[in-house]
Structure formats: C-alpha cells, structure tokens
Design an enzyme around this catalytic site. Structure first.
Site, PDB file in Angstrom:
ATOM      1  N   SER A 134       0.864  -1.165   0.000  1.00  0.00           N
ATOM      2  CA  SER A 134       0.000   0.000   0.000  1.00  0.00           C
ATOM      3  C   SER A 134       0.909   1.226   0.000  1.00  0.00           C
ATOM      4  O   SER A 134       1.861   1.301  -0.758  1.00  0.00           O
ATOM      5  CB  SER A 134      -0.947  -0.040   1.209  1.00  0.00           C
ATOM      6  OG  SER A 134      -1.754   1.114   1.244  1.00  0.00           O
ATOM      7  N   TYR A 148      -4.502   8.500  -6.339  1.00  0.00           N
ATOM      8  CA  TYR A 148      -3.603   7.523  -5.722  1.00  0.00           C
ATOM      9  C   TYR A 148      -4.099   7.128  -4.333  1.00  0.00           C
ATOM     10  O   TYR A 148      -4.173   5.938  -3.995  1.00  0.00           O
ATOM     11  CB  TYR A 148      -2.196   8.115  -5.644  1.00  0.00           C
ATOM     12  CG  TYR A 148      -1.124   7.149  -5.193  1.00  0.00           C
ATOM     13  CD1 TYR A 148      -0.700   6.109  -6.022  1.00  0.00           C
ATOM     14  CD2 TYR A 148      -0.508   7.289  -3.947  1.00  0.00           C
ATOM     15  CE1 TYR A 148       0.301   5.233  -5.614  1.00  0.00           C
ATOM     16  CE2 TYR A 148       0.487   6.421  -3.533  1.00  0.00           C
ATOM     17  CZ  TYR A 148       0.890   5.395  -4.368  1.00  0.00           C
ATOM     18  OH  TYR A 148       1.879   4.532  -3.967  1.00  0.00           O
ATOM     19  N   LYS A 152      -5.321   3.464  -2.807  1.00  0.00           N
ATOM     20  CA  LYS A 152      -4.637   2.844  -1.666  1.00  0.00           C
ATOM     21  C   LYS A 152      -5.550   2.721  -0.450  1.00  0.00           C
ATOM     22  O   LYS A 152      -5.459   1.741   0.300  1.00  0.00           O
ATOM     23  CB  LYS A 152      -3.370   3.630  -1.321  1.00  0.00           C
ATOM     24  CG  LYS A 152      -2.293   3.602  -2.408  1.00  0.00           C
ATOM     25  CD  LYS A 152      -1.805   2.181  -2.686  1.00  0.00           C
ATOM     26  CE  LYS A 152      -0.611   2.172  -3.627  1.00  0.00           C
ATOM     27  NZ  LYS A 152      -0.113   0.803  -3.906  1.00  0.00           N
TER      28      LYS A 152
END
Length: 280
Positions: A134, A148, A152
């Site tokens: 992660s 992003y 994650k």
C-alpha cells in the site's frame, strides 16, 4: 527454509530488489511483468530458481495463467507480494474520469486479480502469505493525491477484510505502508502528470508537478533495505497485519492515529447518542 515467492512488477524498482534478494537467499522466485524477457534479463538471465512470466495485473486471465505456470514449475506458491502499481498525480478536478479509473484498475483491482488467482493454490496448501504494498497515502490523504490515495485507501479496506476470510486456511496477510523510498514510482514510466486544464488550479498544478519531480532520486528510503524487510516478514511465523516502512511513514501514521482518536472523542457527545430510545 526455501519458499516459492511470487512477485508482481518485478521488472524494475522495488520489485527487482525483492526478486534479486529472494533469489540470493535461496528462494524460488516467480518474477512477473508485462515483458518477462526483460524481467529475466534484469535479474541476471535464466536460473533454476527463477521463473519470469508475463503478467499485466489488470488482466485476470494473465493472473490465472501466471499462477498456473508458477504451480507447474515449482508445485506451490508460498508468498504473494503484490508490488506492481503506478501513480496518477493531480488535483481531483484535473484528473480525468479515465485516469481515475485506470488508477483504481491498476492499484486496487490489479492486486485483487492476482490474489484471486493465487488464493485457490494457497487454500489447497492450507498455507500462504499475501503481502500487499500500500502506501502511507493509504492512511493519510494529501494534496495532489486524490486518485492515488483513493486506490490505496481501497486497498487497505480490502486487505483488512480479506484477512478474516482466509485466516481459517492458515493464510496470513500483511499490508505494507511505505513512506518515500527511492523507487521508480516517480519516473515517467510509472507516473502520469496532469496538464493544467482549469485556471484556478493552473499555477498550483505547475508548481506542484515541479516539486514532486524534484523529489525523485532524493527520497530518504532505501528500496534494497525495504526489500530485505519484506523478505524478513515473509519468513516470520507471526507476520504483522500492518508494516509501516520508513520513519516518515511511522510519524505520519502516529499523527493520523492521534487525529482519529481526537475526532472520535469530539464526536462522542453528538454522535454517541443517536440510538433508538425504545422506552420513549
């Protein structure tokens, strides 16, 4: 003890460090990438303990084929390291819906595809370990990270829940949350930079892109040391559910934990009294 370690995104960056160190430690390595011939060349050419095989993580067919090829060659898969990923930078309004979808497709659905292909093997073995990369961005949102961080944060929720599904079959999970490491995430092959398209954001976009680009090659974390840490975790009998990698990640997670505790306490009076009053 030698293990079969399946690594995604092994053609460059952290994936190459993981595969190279795993081979040096005597493990059997399934090193995957979109161009397996380049992966094999990067890792020093053909080796008895190395299987370089094609895998685009966004393709479930590729994932199943790679898992079957690994079993055909080595007989089992002990550790899956979901490492492949990319970065679509930008302020949310300047990230196109197409780029947002691609970010989720690679960073969230990609690891899901590979894990979906590998879990039947691990269940048959009644043994296995899924390690998924992660980011501290999976715990802490930040400017210019909308796509992003979304990918994650989703990865974190999936992995936290997955551990309960597969624990009865002696399959363990570890979420890895690195801070800034000198990997290849910020190189052009891994990062898509936004073009200024909205006047209100234009000046900030231009300045932030330049600031991010200036970080590349200056990150404090050493990916070779991170690779060693991941292989250490893969060898542990009691693997951690979460591993914070880098002093910056540890500090960021600590600050976020304190912030969450403060928000929970601040919500107590209003949020803690919302149940039905059955005696009313």
């Amino acid at each position: 003890m030698s293990k079969v370690i399946f690594v995604t995104g092994a053609g460059r960056g952290l994936g190459t460090d993981i595969a190279r160190q795993a081979l040096a430690a005597g493990h059997q390595v399934v090193a995957t990438g979109r161009r397996p011939e380049e992966v094999e060349k990067t890792l020093g050419g053909p080796q008895d303990n190395l299987l370089a095989t094609k895998l685009d993580v966004t393709s479930l067919d590729d994932a199943h084929a790679a898992a079957q090829t690994a079993v055909d060659r080595f007989g089992r898969i002990d550790v899956l390291i979901n490492n492949a990923g990319n970065f679509f930078a930008g302020f949310f309004e300047e990230i196109s819906p197409e780029h947002m979808s691609q970010q989720i497709e690679t960073n969230l659905f990609g690891p899901m595809n590979v894990t979906r292909a590998v879990l039947p093997v691990m269940r048959r073995q009644r043994d296995g370990h899924v390690i998924t990369l992660s980011s501290i961005a999976g715990l802490v949102g930040a400017e210019f990270n909308a796509a992003y961080a979304a990918s994650k944060f989703g990865l974190e929720g999936w992995m936290e829940s997955l551990r309960y599904d597969i624990a009865p079959y002696n399959i363990h999970t570890t979420i890895v949350e690195p801070g800034f490491f000198r990997t290849e995430l910020l190189v052009e092959a891994s990062t898509t930079w936004p073009e200024p398209t909205i006047d209100d954001y234009a000046e900030r976009t231009t300045a932030t892109v330049e600031a991010w680009k200036s970080i590349n090659g200056q990150q404090p974390g050493d990916p070779a040391k991170l690779a060693h840490a991941l292989l250490t975790i893969a060898d542990q009998d009691q693997s951690p559910l979460r591993f914070l990698a880098g002093a910056d990640a540890i500090e960021g997670a600590t600050a976020k934990a304190k912030e969450l505790l403060a928000q929970a306490e601040a919500s107590r009076e209003l949020g803690g009294n919302l149940s039905y009053d059955d005696n009313a």
